[in-house]
Design a protein around this motif. Structure first.
Motif, mmCIF file in Angstrom:
data_model
loop_
_atom_site.group_PDB
_atom_site.id
_atom_site.type_symbol
_atom_site.label_atom_id
_atom_site.label_comp_id
_atom_site.label_asym_id
_atom_site.label_seq_id
_atom_site.Cartn_x
_atom_site.Cartn_y
_atom_site.Cartn_z
ATOM 1 N N TYR A 171 0.891 -1.328 -0.115
ATOM 2 C CA TYR A 171 -0.144 -0.025 0.056
ATOM 3 C C TYR A 171 0.878 1.254 0.008
ATOM 4 N N THR A 172 0.559 2.304 -0.817
ATOM 5 C CA THR A 172 1.362 3.343 -1.065
ATOM 6 C C THR A 172 0.404 4.652 -0.207
ATOM 7 N N VAL A 173 0.801 5.278 0.615
ATOM 8 C CA VAL A 173 0.123 6.577 1.049
ATOM 9 C C VAL A 173 0.810 7.479 0.611
ATOM 10 N N ARG A 174 0.206 8.555 -0.217
ATOM 11 C CA ARG A 174 0.778 9.505 -0.835
ATOM 12 C C ARG A 174 0.572 11.057 -0.032
ATOM 13 N N ALA A 175 1.336 11.807 0.224
ATOM 14 C CA ALA A 175 0.847 13.290 0.818
ATOM 15 C C ALA A 175 1.567 14.260 0.023
ATOM 16 N N GLY A 176 0.809 15.347 0.091
ATOM 17 C CA GLY A 176 1.636 16.667 -0.465
ATOM 18 C C GLY A 176 2.804 17.113 0.314
ATOM 19 N N SER A 177 3.524 17.892 -0.446
ATOM 20 C CA SER A 177 4.537 18.599 0.392
ATOM 21 C C SER A 177 4.853 20.011 -0.408
ATOM 22 N N PRO A 178 5.579 21.129 0.527
ATOM 23 C CA PRO A 178 5.906 22.011 -0.313
ATOM 24 C C PRO A 178 7.069 22.106 -0.934
ATOM 25 N N ARG A 179 7.611 20.998 -1.044
ATOM 26 C CA ARG A 179 9.152 20.602 -1.624
ATOM 27 C C ARG A 179 10.186 21.341 -0.879
ATOM 28 N N LEU A 180 10.031 22.600 -0.261
ATOM 29 C CA LEU A 180 10.891 23.064 0.586
ATOM 30 C C LEU A 180 10.780 22.813 1.895
ATOM 31 N N LEU A 181 11.702 21.629 2.394
ATOM 32 C CA LEU A 181 11.393 21.008 3.767
ATOM 33 C C LEU A 181 12.497 21.327 4.607
ATOM 34 N N SER A 182 12.134 21.622 5.933
ATOM 35 C CA SER A 182 13.249 21.771 6.837
ATOM 36 C C SER A 182 13.787 20.447 7.392
ATOM 37 N N ILE A 183 14.727 20.220 7.900
ATOM 38 C CA ILE A 183 15.142 19.015 8.488
ATOM 39 C C ILE A 183 14.297 18.639 9.416
ATOM 40 N N ASP A 184 13.596 19.342 10.451
ATOM 41 C CA ASP A 184 12.568 19.091 11.291
ATOM 42 C C ASP A 184 11.527 18.109 10.739
ATOM 43 N N LYS A 185 11.043 18.787 9.629
ATOM 44 C CA LYS A 185 10.140 18.073 8.783
ATOM 45 C C LYS A 185 10.332 16.598 8.092
ATOM 46 N N ILE A 186 11.703 16.627 7.648
ATOM 47 C CA ILE A 186 12.110 15.379 7.308
ATOM 48 C C ILE A 186 12.248 14.336 8.364
ATOM 49 N N ARG A 187 12.684 14.677 9.553
ATOM 50 C CA ARG A 187 12.878 13.885 10.558
ATOM 51 C C ARG A 187 11.547 13.543 11.251
ATOM 52 N N ALA A 188 10.388 14.394 10.975
ATOM 53 C CA ALA A 188 9.105 13.694 11.389
ATOM 54 C C ALA A 188 8.539 12.868 10.313
ATOM 55 N N TYR A 189 8.773 13.033 9.023
ATOM 56 C CA TYR A 189 8.538 11.702 8.027
ATOM 57 C C TYR A 189 9.306 10.537 8.487
ATOM 58 N N ALA A 190 10.502 10.883 8.936
ATOM 59 C CA ALA A 190 11.391 9.576 9.263
ATOM 60 C C ALA A 190 10.363 8.825 10.381
ATOM 61 N N ASP A 191 10.031 9.624 11.293
ATOM 62 C CA ASP A 191 9.359 9.165 12.539
ATOM 63 C C ASP A 191 8.066 8.305 12.138
ATOM 64 N N LEU A 192 7.189 8.963 11.092
ATOM 65 C CA LEU A 192 6.069 8.287 10.583
ATOM 66 C C LEU A 192 6.535 7.080 9.858
ATOM 67 N N ALA A 193 7.449 7.127 9.233
ATOM 68 C CA ALA A 193 8.038 5.822 8.345
ATOM 69 C C ALA A 193 8.272 4.684 9.436
ATOM 70 N N ASP A 194 8.932 5.015 10.504
ATOM 71 C CA ASP A 194 9.152 4.289 11.630
ATOM 72 C C ASP A 194 7.785 3.543 12.146
ATOM 73 N N LYS A 195 6.858 4.378 12.476
ATOM 74 C CA LYS A 195 5.630 3.963 13.213
ATOM 75 C C LYS A 195 4.844 3.165 12.073
ATOM 76 N N TYR A 196 4.894 3.382 10.845
ATOM 77 C CA TYR A 196 3.915 2.819 9.901
ATOM 78 C C TYR A 196 4.404 1.876 8.850
ATOM 79 N N SER A 197 5.472 2.263 8.546
ATOM 80 C CA SER A 197 5.858 1.479 7.259
ATOM 81 C C SER A 197 7.318 0.826 7.227
ATOM 82 N N ASN A 198 7.726 0.563 8.609
ATOM 83 C CA ASN A 198 8.912 -0.039 8.839
ATOM 84 C C ASN A 198 10.053 0.730 8.460
ATOM 85 N N GLY A 199 9.948 1.962 8.188
ATOM 86 C CA GLY A 199 11.254 2.940 8.170
ATOM 87 C C GLY A 199 11.217 3.373 6.725
ATOM 88 N N TYR A 200 10.430 2.729 5.995
ATOM 89 C CA TYR A 200 10.695 2.819 4.278
ATOM 90 C C TYR A 200 9.721 3.974 3.757
#
Lengths: 400, 362
Positions: free
Chosen positions: B56-85
């Protein structure tokens, strides 16, 4: 730490609304980072004055590379000293833009230490972009990146970072392994990617099927687009399922076929595969029932570019069909010949598409040793201004 | 032996990491074996393998310009829901690669809470591909991120739903260089200059090569000239079409002009081969003013184009296919956009774009 919190009434407006806000991203970085804080200040100024405040880059980069870093300087360095240098680093993305949380965190740690804390995921060409740092930070950042297994991407007149769709990793329509070829080309052309030596930029883009999800045909000098040459694979039971579920196969599928190669009698879908132009519409509409054929490969097109200098071009067919499997010898030889002819004869800042327009496709084909075929043209020429190269002499014996 | 410390080897030309390192096990096991994919609901797609495995692929919009805080938040979500991928798309969306179906809805809630709408699949408007604008570019005629944010705030309902007749792809480039390659989009927003470059003579002498400035001009509007005994260039203003190519090669040819820079709107391009062949976008609106921070003239114009197309197009029909069916006169009539001199091509091969038949609707 930033010395002062900036007042940004105009940008604050762009924190409102449902779409994710780039201003929130910059502010989040600006809380901890002086560069991001000055970026915010300078951007607010641009919003007040309706003009950008960046100067051209100079030559700036890491030792031994001619590309990968875009030099950028503020034209208001007294007011915004922390963006007096604000260079971009292009970091070659993994093919298909796949990451693990672990590697993303490590990339973030590097950028927290050495730059603004702002990125683009990703730049238009495909690179992961580290947005904004000082000249003296480039080499230390590069060291940490290479220790993590990453390298810089292309910029200037070099092979730009190749990019591709997710291909076989997640798509049944991939007619060749786009990620494998992208990785292969990226590694094969490391020298050309890091050390600009061409008349202008050279972009490779790999799409697995004619849906062309990475817009290869519009923006790459060499567009490698997957296709097939045998019959569309058909699952008749699945077609019946679509019909039963209420799809109007005549109207939605058959009537939209550009080759008019299909007939539907309410029970069976007849396809004249000889006439099929591989547009993908029927397959897109009924993905469970139809699939590209089994004899898969790619069409190679050449010459796309944006308007600068002589006008925008779409790529056009160079090799109608090629099998693409390691070690990709035929493709590498072809690219080698093109690079040689274009490097030798191209003018400064002349993309290969414009070069072909100037010298003529026929002459270009001759120079790279590719036979002309009717697949290469929408139609033969309409004007009689032919540069005939063969003619008879009065005393020649072979005139007919 | 002299006591010399060997210099640490500096790594270069290693290329990117091999992608296999970042592929989830389900992709490694089913690489090249996928059978079909379908959209389950907005922003969620299932890809099914010959083996029966489901990704299953879950797609979300982004402003392209991302802070490292947001990328880390994505990483946390990936750990929680998609085995880190996770991965990113060619339109700067983020995608989480989920194998446990029960995690889809909680992931969507978390993404929404983080401020990232889920969608952008099927008959929708996906994220706007765009350039750097005033955030990072020297030749920008408009901002990029601000216009994109304003337009997407206006159109987000079409991102999170699939109620359009077909796909609609919007792109923005902040000048004619088109780093975003917007020239084949259903709707392209393009920053434009409208005044010729002002030659800064002292700077030109110090920073630029005169022959390359001259040859940069596609219309031969820039020519060498000796001014007050100093070699320089002059601009024949009536030949200049404000492409800024001279400025790209020479910083002393500045065109940026807050009074006259603005935005043009182009329609009907596509890159996919589905049904019709790929097409360039064509000029719809020659000029709209830069009106930060919200660019209301641009958002109104884009909304109008989207809604007129959505109301009149047939199923699957992209903007360009719809216009080709109804014809340009009807397009201008339906959208209420005035047709004017600037719409008619006068560059090379312009004649090919004139109407050369009496196939007209009256």
């Amino acid at each position: 730490m930033p010395d002062k919190k900036r007042k940004t009434p105009k940008l604050d407006e762009l924190e409102k609304g449902e779409w994710p806000s780039f201003v929130k991203e910059i502010k989040s970085a600006a809380d901890k980072n002086a560069m991001a804080n000055d970026l915010l200040g300078q951007l607010e100024r641009s919003y007040e004055e309706k003009i950008g405040h960046w100067k051209h880059g100079g030559i700036v980069g890491v030792l031994g590379y001619g590309g990968g870093v875009i030099g950028r300087y503020s034209d208001l360095p007294e007011e915004f000293p922390n963006v007096s240098h604000f260079h971009t680093m292009r970091i070659n993305q993994p093919a298909g833009w796949f990451y693990t949380s672990d590697v993303l965190r490590k990339l973030c740690d590097i950028w927290e230490k050495h730059g603004s804390g702002l990125t683009n995921m990703h730049g238009s060409t495909g690179d992961l972009v580290f947005l904004g740092t000082r000249t003296e930070e480039l080499e230390p950042t590069f060291k940490e990146l290479t220790d993590l297994g990453f390298d810089l991407g292309g910029s200037g007149s070099d092979v730009r970072t190749p990019s591709c769709c997710c291909g076989m990793a997640r798509c049944e329509w991939a007619c060749y392994d786009t990620m494998a070829l992208t990785y292969f080309l990226t590694m094969h052309y490391q020298d050309e990617l890091h050390r600009p030596a061409f008349p202008y930029k050279w972009k490779f883009k790999m799409s697995g099927c004619p849906n062309d999800c990475v817009a290869a045909i519009a923006r790459s000098d060499m567009s490698i687009i997957g296709t097939w040459r045998d019959d569309i694979q058909v699952d008749e039971a699945a077609i019946a399922e679509y019909a039963k579920a209420g799809m109007d196969i005549q109207k939605d599928v058959v009537a939209n076929c550009p080759a008019r190669c299909m007939e539907w009698d309410g029970k069976k879908l007849k396809i004249d595969n000889k006439a099929c132009v591989k547009c993908m519409h029927c397959i897109n509409a009924m993905p469970k029932a139809l699939a590209p054929g089994k004899d898969r490969g790619a069409c190679i097109l050449i010459g796309a570019k944006a308007p600068i200098v002589e006008g925008a071009l779409l790529s056009s067919v160079l090799i109608p069909f090629i099998k693409l499997e390691p070690p990709y010898t035929e493709l590498i030889e072809l690219v080698g010949k093109i690079h040689e002819v274009w490097s030798e004869n191209g003018k400064n800042r002349e993309r290969v598409g414009e070069f072909i327009q100037r010298v003529g496709m026929g002459n270009f084909l001759e120079a790279i040793g590719v036979e002309p075929t009717p697949e290469m043209v929408a139609h033969p020429r309409e004007n009689p201004y032919v540069f005939y190269e063969e003619y008879f002499e009065e005393d020649s014996e072979d005139k007919s | 032996m002299p006591d010399v410390q060997p210099k640490p080897q500096r790594k270069t030309d290693i290329g990117p990491p091999h992608y296999e390192k970042f592929l989830p096990p389900i992709i490694k096991q089913n690489y090249g074996k996928w059978k079909y994919h379908e959209i389950v609901k907005p922003g969620v797609m299932v890809t099914v393998s010959e083996t029966g495995a489901k990704l299953y692929t879950v797609r979300a919009g982004s402003p392209r310009l991302l802070s490292i805080d947001k990328i880390r938040a994505y990483a946390d979500l990936a750990d929680k829901y998609s085995n880190g991928y996770l991965r990113f798309t060619s339109r700067n969306n983020v995608e989480f690669l989920v194998t446990d179906e029960s995690k889809i809805d909680p992931l969507i809630s978390d993404l929404r809470a983080l401020g990232h709408p889920v969608g952008g699949m099927g008959n929708s408007i996906s994220s706007i591909v765009h350039t750097q604008g005033w955030v990072h570019c020297h030749s920008a005629a408009t901002d990029a991120s601000g216009v994109v944010k304003s337009v997407m705030d206006e159109l987000v309902e079409y991102f999170t739903d699939m109620k359009l007749p077909g796909k609609l792809r919007i792109a923005l480039a902040c000048c004619l260089n088109m780093c975003g390659a917007v020239h084949c989009s259903d709707i392209a927003i393009l920053g434009i200059h409208r005044r010729p470059p002002k030659v800064e003579r002292d700077k030109l002498k110090a920073m630029c090569e005169i022959p390359s400035v001259v040859s940069a001009c596609p219309t031969a509007a820039v020519r060498p000239a000796t001014i007050d005994g100093v070699p320089s260039v002059e601009v024949i203003e009536e030949r200049c079409m404000f492409c800024a190519n001279c400025y790209t090669v020479c910083p002393a040819m500045k065109l940026n002009d807050p009074l006259n820079d603005g935005v043009s709107i182009w329609v009907g391009g596509k890159v996919s081969n589905a049904r019709s062949e790929p097409m360039f976008s064509k000029l719809a609106i020659p000029f709209l003013p830069n009106n930060p921070p919200r660019w209301p003239e641009v958002t109104d114009a884009v909304r109008n184009l989207v809604e007129v197309w959505a109301k009149n197009a047939r199923k699957y029909e992209r903007m360009g296919e719809w216009i080709n069916r109804i014809g340009w006169p009807r397009f201008f009539e339906l959208t209420g956009i005035p047709f004017q001199k600037e719409h008619i091509d006068d560059f090379k091969h312009a004649g090919l774009t004139f109407k050369r038949s009496v196939h007209l609707t009256h």
